[in-house]
Design a protein around this motif. Sequence first.
Motif, PDB file in Angstrom:
ATOM      1  N   ARG A  74      41.207-107.381 -33.732  1.00 50.52           N
ATOM      2  CA  ARG A  74      40.771-106.412 -34.751  1.00 50.52           C
ATOM      3  C   ARG A  74      41.895-106.224 -35.760  1.00 50.52           C
ATOM      4  NH1 ARG A  74      38.029-101.834 -32.148  1.00 50.52           N
ATOM      5  NH2 ARG A  74      36.192-103.094 -32.662  1.00 50.52           N
ATOM      6  N   LYS A 321      44.892-107.646 -30.486  1.00 52.66           N
ATOM      7  CA  LYS A 321      43.935-108.414 -29.687  1.00 52.66           C
ATOM      8  C   LYS A 321      44.081-108.037 -28.225  1.00 52.66           C
ATOM      9  CE  LYS A 321      42.901-113.149 -28.160  1.00 52.66           C
ATOM     10  NZ  LYS A 321      43.239-114.574 -28.290  1.00 52.66           N
ATOM     11  N   TYR A 322      42.968-107.703 -27.604  1.00 51.36           N
ATOM     12  CA  TYR A 322      42.922-107.450 -26.165  1.00 51.36           C
ATOM     13  C   TYR A 322      41.492-107.722 -25.714  1.00 51.36           C
ATOM     14  CZ  TYR A 322      44.046-105.249 -21.670  1.00 51.36           C
ATOM     15  OH  TYR A 322      44.277-105.015 -20.339  1.00 51.36           O
ATOM     16  N   GLU A 325      38.240-105.480 -24.398  1.00 49.93           N
ATOM     17  CA  GLU A 325      38.442-104.092 -24.813  1.00 49.93           C
ATOM     18  C   GLU A 325      38.279-103.937 -26.322  1.00 49.93           C
ATOM     19  OE1 GLU A 325      39.148-101.322 -23.061  1.00 49.93           O
ATOM     20  OE2 GLU A 325      39.315-102.214 -21.070  1.00 49.93           O
ATOM     21  N   ILE A 326      38.699-104.953 -27.067  1.00 54.39           N
ATOM     22  CA  ILE A 326      38.622-104.907 -28.529  1.00 54.39           C
ATOM     23  C   ILE A 326      37.668-105.990 -28.997  1.00 54.39           C
ATOM     24  CG2 ILE A 326      39.907-105.235 -30.676  1.00 54.39           C
ATOM     25  CD1 ILE A 326      42.349-104.082 -29.304  1.00 54.39           C
ATOM     26  N   ASN A 327      36.669-105.603 -29.756  1.00 55.23           N
ATOM     27  CA  ASN A 327      35.708-106.578 -30.267  1.00 55.23           C
ATOM     28  C   ASN A 327      36.388-107.532 -31.242  1.00 55.23           C
ATOM     29  OD1 ASN A 327      33.542-105.495 -28.843  1.00 55.23           O
ATOM     30  ND2 ASN A 327      33.058-104.033 -30.471  1.00 55.23           N
ATOM     31  N   TRP A 364      44.511 -95.232 -28.316  1.00 55.88           N
ATOM     32  CA  TRP A 364      43.726 -96.348 -27.803  1.00 55.88           C
ATOM     33  C   TRP A 364      42.236 -96.196 -28.113  1.00 55.88           C
ATOM     34  CZ3 TRP A 364      44.540-101.082 -27.133  1.00 55.88           C
ATOM     35  CH2 TRP A 364      43.697-101.886 -26.359  1.00 55.88           C
ATOM     36  N   ASP A 365      41.703 -94.980 -28.021  1.00 58.69           N
ATOM     37  CA  ASP A 365      40.281 -94.764 -28.352  1.00 58.69           C
ATOM     38  C   ASP A 365      40.002 -95.110 -29.805  1.00 58.69           C
ATOM     39  OD1 ASP A 365      39.761 -93.994 -25.797  1.00 58.69           O
ATOM     40  OD2 ASP A 365      39.574 -91.850 -26.231  1.00 58.69           O
ATOM     41  N   THR A 368      40.167 -99.009 -30.153  1.00 65.78           N
ATOM     42  CA  THR A 368      38.996 -99.675 -29.580  1.00 65.78           C
ATOM     43  C   THR A 368      37.679 -99.175 -30.161  1.00 65.78           C
ATOM     44  OG1 THR A 368      39.046 -98.103 -27.732  1.00 65.78           O
ATOM     45  CG2 THR A 368      40.147-100.234 -27.410  1.00 65.78           C
ATOM     46  N   HIS A 369      37.753 -98.271 -31.124  1.00 63.78           N
ATOM     47  CA  HIS A 369      36.577 -97.746 -31.817  1.00 63.78           C
ATOM     48  C   HIS A 369      35.576 -97.099 -30.859  1.00 63.78           C
ATOM     49  CE1 HIS A 369      36.608 -99.430 -36.138  1.00 63.78           C
ATOM     50  NE2 HIS A 369      37.842 -99.313 -35.694  1.00 63.78           N
ATOM     51  N   GLN A 370      36.102 -96.206 -30.006  1.00 64.02           N
ATOM     52  CA  GLN A 370      35.198 -95.447 -29.145  1.00 64.02           C
ATOM     53  C   GLN A 370      34.385 -94.480 -29.995  1.00 64.02           C
ATOM     54  OE1 GLN A 370      34.984 -96.110 -25.731  1.00 64.02           O
ATOM     55  NE2 GLN A 370      36.262 -97.812 -26.442  1.00 64.02           N
TER      56      GLN A 370
END
Length: 468
Positions: A74, A321-322, A325-327, A364-365, A368-370
């Motif tokens: 991302r 990049k993960y 967890e990350i799109n 982190w939220d 990761t776009h929670q």
Amino acid sequence: MPISRKKLFSRSLLSILSLLVLASLKLAEADNPEAERPNVVLIFLDDGAFDDFAPFGNPRYPTPHVETLAKEGRSFYSFYVPQAICSASRAALLTGCYPGRTKVFGAHGPKARGLDPKFATLGEVLQQNGYRTAAFGKWHIGDQEDTRPHNRGFDETCGLMYSNDMWLHHPENPEYWGQWPLQYWENGEVTIDTVQIEDQKMLTTWYTEQAVDFIERSKDEPFFVYVPHSMPHAPIFCSDKFAGKSETGLYGNVMMEVDWSIGQIHQAIKDQGLEANTLFIFIASDNGPWLSYGDHAGITRFREGKGTSFDGGLRNPCIIKYPDEINPNTISHHAFSSIDILPTVCHLTSTDLPENTVDGKNVWDLITHQDEAKNPHDYYAFTNGKEFQGVISGDGKWKLHLPHQYRTVAKGGKGGMPGKYVQAKIDTALFNLVHDPYEKSNALEIYPEVAQQMIEYAEKHKKMFFDE
């Protein structure tokens, strides 16, 4: 046809066995915390520019490896540092603290004390959690025995203790910088006493080779590798394998080699089968471009550059990049700051925060776009040298400049020689970074309520860190 009792018994037995296997795997994971802790790769450039790499800009030289990383991770377009000068920016990244707290301002020279050891680095906190740690590149937050990287949480190290222009070939003041040799260090020992031009050409290659080798040797345990490149800080150099490659001049050659380096490190993670469990962070620069160097500096779409508090100095892209967890191949305009890296990595790696106060927060939220994730900060503060100059709202929408002077380029340099700066001044100003990202139109009188809130944030920060 009815199922026989024998078959029913067999199926039940298989189900029970499956549950037992799963339970044993869970217990094994609990007994082996390394299985749950991701590796961390952190790449940080020096004096890069927002538009140095595709897909962020449209450079006339190819940058396929950064493009690949962006497609697999991302891209963050509103990533900020709290000060657009080398040492202050690096200390903030590695401690999660504002320069006002650590008192690491500006760019420190040879033999400088640098970061007080009472402020833990990301290397130290991860090392205490069982990580193998390495730092390959430009350190620049301390050049005394207890403030160099091998004593600040890194098991393996190589590189420079300060900027690569602090040497006997400085274009403006060689007599001053010639008092101290620019040394190349490896694991706490000087291996090149006086870095010369041929050595400068190899810096990017050496850092890359060390990082790849470290990854290959550390694949069976959690690791953290920090690669703070010296390039493209002036004076710029590239190895012979990239000389003339870009067909756009030396700066293009340098950036192609940096792109190659990122690709080599990224591929090493894949080759060792570590991709799924590696947090890969690429930050395009510690600050904006050193604009006075003209054709030996990058280009930013934002106002001004290094050494100023405009977005051209403070804002550069970041890719994280993960997998799982990350799109992949996604873009975010959520704002966050380098001070948030340490607490976020600590959260993800189940690592305790340092005992000292940390200003950054776990985002982190947001990364990761929670759903409904919001930045936990009311504001981010920015400084230039020891001067507190304003705040950005936590959502990245508003920016308040307090009155201050700043440098702006009067004449750009050429061929490695710097141009000339002149001093300008900005009064109290409010900018809407959504509609005016280039900080052209002062909205102070148009949005008085927002201005008042931002001024209150600024007064709060000033009272905490600068009213002594």
